[in-house]
Design a protein around this motif. Sequence first.
Motif, PDB file in Angstrom:
ATOM      1  N   TYR A   1      -0.785 -15.522  -3.231  1.00  0.00           N
ATOM      2  CA  TYR A   1      -1.971 -15.631  -4.007  1.00  0.00           C
ATOM      3  C   TYR A   1      -2.585 -14.183  -4.461  1.00  0.00           C
ATOM      4  O   TYR A   1      -3.188 -13.555  -3.714  1.00  0.00           O
TER       5      TYR A   1
ATOM      6  N   SER B   1       3.634  -7.822   3.641  1.00  0.00           N
ATOM      7  CA  SER B   1       3.643  -7.716   2.207  1.00  0.00           C
ATOM      8  C   SER B   1       4.837  -8.774   1.642  1.00  0.00           C
ATOM      9  O   SER B   1       4.769  -9.387   0.495  1.00  0.00           O
TER      10      SER B   1
ATOM     11  N   ASP C   1       9.062   3.612   7.335  1.00  0.00           N
ATOM     12  CA  ASP C   1       8.471   1.948   7.931  1.00  0.00           C
ATOM     13  C   ASP C   1       9.439   1.971   9.163  1.00  0.00           C
ATOM     14  O   ASP C   1      10.587   2.183   9.359  1.00  0.00           O
TER      15      ASP C   1
ATOM     16  N   GLN D   1      10.253  -1.144  10.208  1.00  0.00           N
ATOM     17  CA  GLN D   1      11.147  -2.167  10.056  1.00  0.00           C
ATOM     18  C   GLN D   1      11.645  -2.052   8.435  1.00  0.00           C
ATOM     19  O   GLN D   1      11.754  -0.794   8.141  1.00  0.00           O
TER      20      GLN D   1
ATOM     21  N   THR E   1       0.811  -1.177   0.073  1.00  0.00           N
ATOM     22  CA  THR E   1       0.119   0.197  -0.031  1.00  0.00           C
ATOM     23  C   THR E   1       0.944   1.187  -0.193  1.00  0.00           C
ATOM     24  O   THR E   1       0.775   2.045  -0.952  1.00  0.00           O
TER      25      THR E   1
HETATM   26  C1  LIG Z   1       0.703 -15.496   6.560  1.00  0.00           C
HETATM   27  C2  LIG Z   1       0.071 -14.378   5.444  1.00  0.00           C
HETATM   28  C3  LIG Z   1      -0.486 -14.968   4.447  1.00  0.00           C
HETATM   29  C4  LIG Z   1      -1.224 -14.127   3.480  1.00  0.00           C
HETATM   30  N1  LIG Z   1      -1.502 -14.463   2.215  1.00  0.00           N
HETATM   31  C5  LIG Z   1      -2.108 -13.631   1.311  1.00  0.00           C
HETATM   32  C6  LIG Z   1      -2.431 -14.094  -0.079  1.00  0.00           C
HETATM   33  O1  LIG Z   1      -1.958 -15.221  -0.261  1.00  0.00           O
HETATM   34  N2  LIG Z   1      -2.639 -13.047  -0.919  1.00  0.00           N
HETATM   35  C7  LIG Z   1      -2.861 -11.720  -0.581  1.00  0.00           C
HETATM   36  O2  LIG Z   1      -3.720 -11.136  -1.375  1.00  0.00           O
HETATM   37  N3  LIG Z   1      -2.864 -11.574   0.711  1.00  0.00           N
HETATM   38  C8  LIG Z   1      -2.434 -12.334   1.660  1.00  0.00           C
HETATM   39  N4  LIG Z   1      -1.985 -11.791   2.860  1.00  0.00           N
HETATM   40  C9  LIG Z   1      -2.224 -10.367   3.262  1.00  0.00           C
HETATM   41  C10 LIG Z   1      -1.366  -9.635   2.778  1.00  0.00           C
HETATM   42  O3  LIG Z   1      -0.111  -9.958   3.054  1.00  0.00           O
HETATM   43  C11 LIG Z   1      -1.662  -8.064   3.354  1.00  0.00           C
HETATM   44  O4  LIG Z   1      -2.911  -7.838   3.097  1.00  0.00           O
HETATM   45  C12 LIG Z   1      -0.688  -7.124   2.564  1.00  0.00           C
HETATM   46  O5  LIG Z   1       0.419  -7.312   2.726  1.00  0.00           O
HETATM   47  C13 LIG Z   1      -1.027  -5.568   3.040  1.00  0.00           C
HETATM   48  O6  LIG Z   1      -0.242  -4.746   2.752  1.00  0.00           O
HETATM   49  P1  LIG Z   1       0.170  -3.185   3.336  1.00  0.00           P
HETATM   50  O7  LIG Z   1       1.105  -2.587   2.523  1.00  0.00           O
HETATM   51  O8  LIG Z   1      -1.272  -2.504   3.553  1.00  0.00           O
HETATM   52  O9  LIG Z   1       0.619  -3.767   4.793  1.00  0.00           O
HETATM   53  P2  LIG Z   1       2.053  -4.336   5.406  1.00  0.00           P
HETATM   54  O10 LIG Z   1       2.716  -5.137   4.131  1.00  0.00           O
HETATM   55  O11 LIG Z   1       1.549  -4.919   6.857  1.00  0.00           O
HETATM   56  O12 LIG Z   1       2.790  -3.026   5.626  1.00  0.00           O
HETATM   57  C14 LIG Z   1       2.563  -2.149   6.496  1.00  0.00           C
HETATM   58  C15 LIG Z   1       3.871  -1.716   7.045  1.00  0.00           C
HETATM   59  O13 LIG Z   1       3.757  -0.483   8.050  1.00  0.00           O
HETATM   60  C16 LIG Z   1       4.677  -0.713   8.984  1.00  0.00           C
HETATM   61  N5  LIG Z   1       4.328  -0.002  10.122  1.00  0.00           N
HETATM   62  C17 LIG Z   1       3.423  -0.429  11.124  1.00  0.00           C
HETATM   63  N6  LIG Z   1       3.281   0.392  12.217  1.00  0.00           N
HETATM   64  C18 LIG Z   1       4.133   1.345  11.887  1.00  0.00           C
HETATM   65  C19 LIG Z   1       4.569   2.738  12.598  1.00  0.00           C
HETATM   66  N7  LIG Z   1       4.057   2.914  13.550  1.00  0.00           N
HETATM   67  N8  LIG Z   1       5.613   3.204  12.087  1.00  0.00           N
HETATM   68  C20 LIG Z   1       6.218   3.149  10.837  1.00  0.00           C
HETATM   69  N9  LIG Z   1       5.829   1.986  10.376  1.00  0.00           N
HETATM   70  C21 LIG Z   1       4.995   1.260  10.627  1.00  0.00           C
HETATM   71  C22 LIG Z   1       5.088  -1.966   9.229  1.00  0.00           C
HETATM   72  O14 LIG Z   1       6.364  -2.213   9.459  1.00  0.00           O
HETATM   73  C23 LIG Z   1       4.776  -2.626   7.674  1.00  0.00           C
HETATM   74  O15 LIG Z   1       5.812  -2.706   7.009  1.00  0.00           O
HETATM   75  C24 LIG Z   1      -1.205 -12.723   3.864  1.00  0.00           C
HETATM   76  C25 LIG Z   1      -0.854 -12.338   5.123  1.00  0.00           C
HETATM   77  C26 LIG Z   1      -0.100 -13.410   5.921  1.00  0.00           C
HETATM   78  C27 LIG Z   1       0.434 -12.513   7.074  1.00  0.00           C
END
Ligand SMILES: Cc1cc2nc3c(=O)[nH]c(=O)nc-3n(C[C@H](O)[C@H](O)[C@H](O)COP(=O)(O)OP(=O)(O)OC[C@H]3O[C@@H](n4cnc5c(N)ncnc54)[C@H](O)[C@@H]3O)c2cc1C
Length: 434
Positions: A76, A70, A61, A63, A40
């Motif tokens: 999938y 992600s 971020d 980390q 995102t």
């Molecule tokens: C085991 C597992 C299996 C999954 N399987 C699937 C699948 O097959 N297909 C699919 O589409 N989705 C799947 N998902 C879900 C998918 O991974 C997430 O929906 C997606 O990664 C969300 O992306 P994002 O960028 O919104 O969040 P994230 O990837 O969680 O990124 C959020 C970031 O915010 C950072 N952050 C948080 N708090 C703070 C703070 N206070 N200060 C600074 N940084 C911060 C974190 O470090 C993180 O890097 C799965 C998830 C898991 C855990």
Amino acid sequence: MEVVNDNSCSWINDLNSRNNIQTISSNLECEWLIIGAGYTGLSAARKLGQLYPNKKIILADAQLAGEGASSRNSGYLVDTTLNDGFTSNKELENYKKKADIYKLGIESIKKFIKEYQVDCDWNECGKYFASSKLEDKNILKKFSKTLSKLGFEHKLLYKQDLKKRLGTNFYNIALYTSGGILLHPGKLVRAMIDTLPENIDLYENSLLLNWKKINGIINCVFKNGSIKTKKIIFATNGFLKSLGIKKNYNFPITLTASMTRSLTDEEFRSIGEPKEWGVLPVRPMGATIRMTKDRRILIRNTAEVHNPYVMSRLDLEKRSIKQKIGIKKRFPQLPDNIIQSTWSGIVSRTRNSSQIFEKIDENIFAAGCYNGSGIGVGTLFGEQIAIKASKEYTKEIETIEARNKPTWLPPQPFLNLGIKTRLIYERLRAKSDI
Ligand SMILES: Cc1cc2nc3c(=O)[nH]c(=O)nc-3n(C[C@H](O)[C@H](O)[C@H](O)COP(=O)(O)OP(=O)(O)OC[C@H]3O[C@@H](n4cnc5c(N)ncnc54)[C@H](O)[C@@H]3O)c2cc1C
């Protein structure tokens, strides 16, 4: 609050380590700040970088970028889902709205990988919603009707066919959908980091502790510094609630997954040398299990409320045992010590499985809560929230905003009690397929 993860995720360990990591260690100012560098946040940053080549844009971020959920997911990229863990979507109109969003998500990723020539082990091999229980035929038949009405190509398959395709006797019935892609999530998110526009300043290992808007300026306090920004996008998904974002509408859930080493030639022959495949469970808490193109088996069969977020080695080992059992149930001929790594990841859920895509306040935006569809939908929502924050409008935003909005959650302790009870119930329902 701590945002750290274990370092045992195979998808991340497949990649080269990165260098030149910048950390926030002074007081900075910018026009745009994005918190969270998963699909995102990286997509929002890419879009803002393109829209405002001369503005100061910071992406921060807690980390290393991309190393949260992600990189930790099952890979999938879905066009359809049977259930989202908490509620099943029975109504056709709502299902269509959801599928329209998934479609746009797939298009966003396709566009990205085409434009930047990304290799992320992309395989348009479809997916199986499979069960060991023949009585799940009723659920699959209903699902089949929904898919037929919406024009999704699919097919019901039984034990013999499944044995040939998946290399296991375990499943008695499955609905195969030809849409849906399997990919390497770590490679995809790494490509998003590597191709960030030059005007994006990426700061990692920089935890946002708190934030406040004062006289139109958003003041963000990090561990070793601060940022004053005019506009902010929260892209922290499982950590939205802990930053006070839409806190009565989303909650974090911790998932764990394990991956085996590559099967040897002999082991691979013993299961019939199947092509790469991906199985999703028919009942929400059943196992997601996948054969990768390099003959590794990934399994995810836990979802829980876990506090603190990060899991200790011991916690992970306990879950790894469950995952070994899950693999052995399906492939009894494989050795006991075949699991190479086990890791956890945090996702965000809403009560009605809907996503957050919102202006929270003037110049404050948030996107997240994708359940099992964050690869495509997170990428789409990141791009589109950046456009919305720029006061522009697109047909994609129109589609996103036509969805049902997340519904209100009860306060604690009722919330955790409700979630835990629901998870126990779903786990019992899916017992044979964990
Ligand atoms: C085991 C597992 C299996 C999954 N399987 C699937 C699948 O097959 N297909 C699919 O589409 N989705 C799947 N998902 C879900 C998918 O991974 C997430 O929906 C997606 O990664 C969300 O992306 P994002 O960028 O919104 O969040 P994230 O990837 O969680 O990124 C959020 C970031 O915010 C950072 N952050 C948080 N708090 C703070 C703070 N206070 N200060 C600074 N940084 C911060 C974190 O470090 C993180 O890097 C799965 C998830 C898991 C855990």
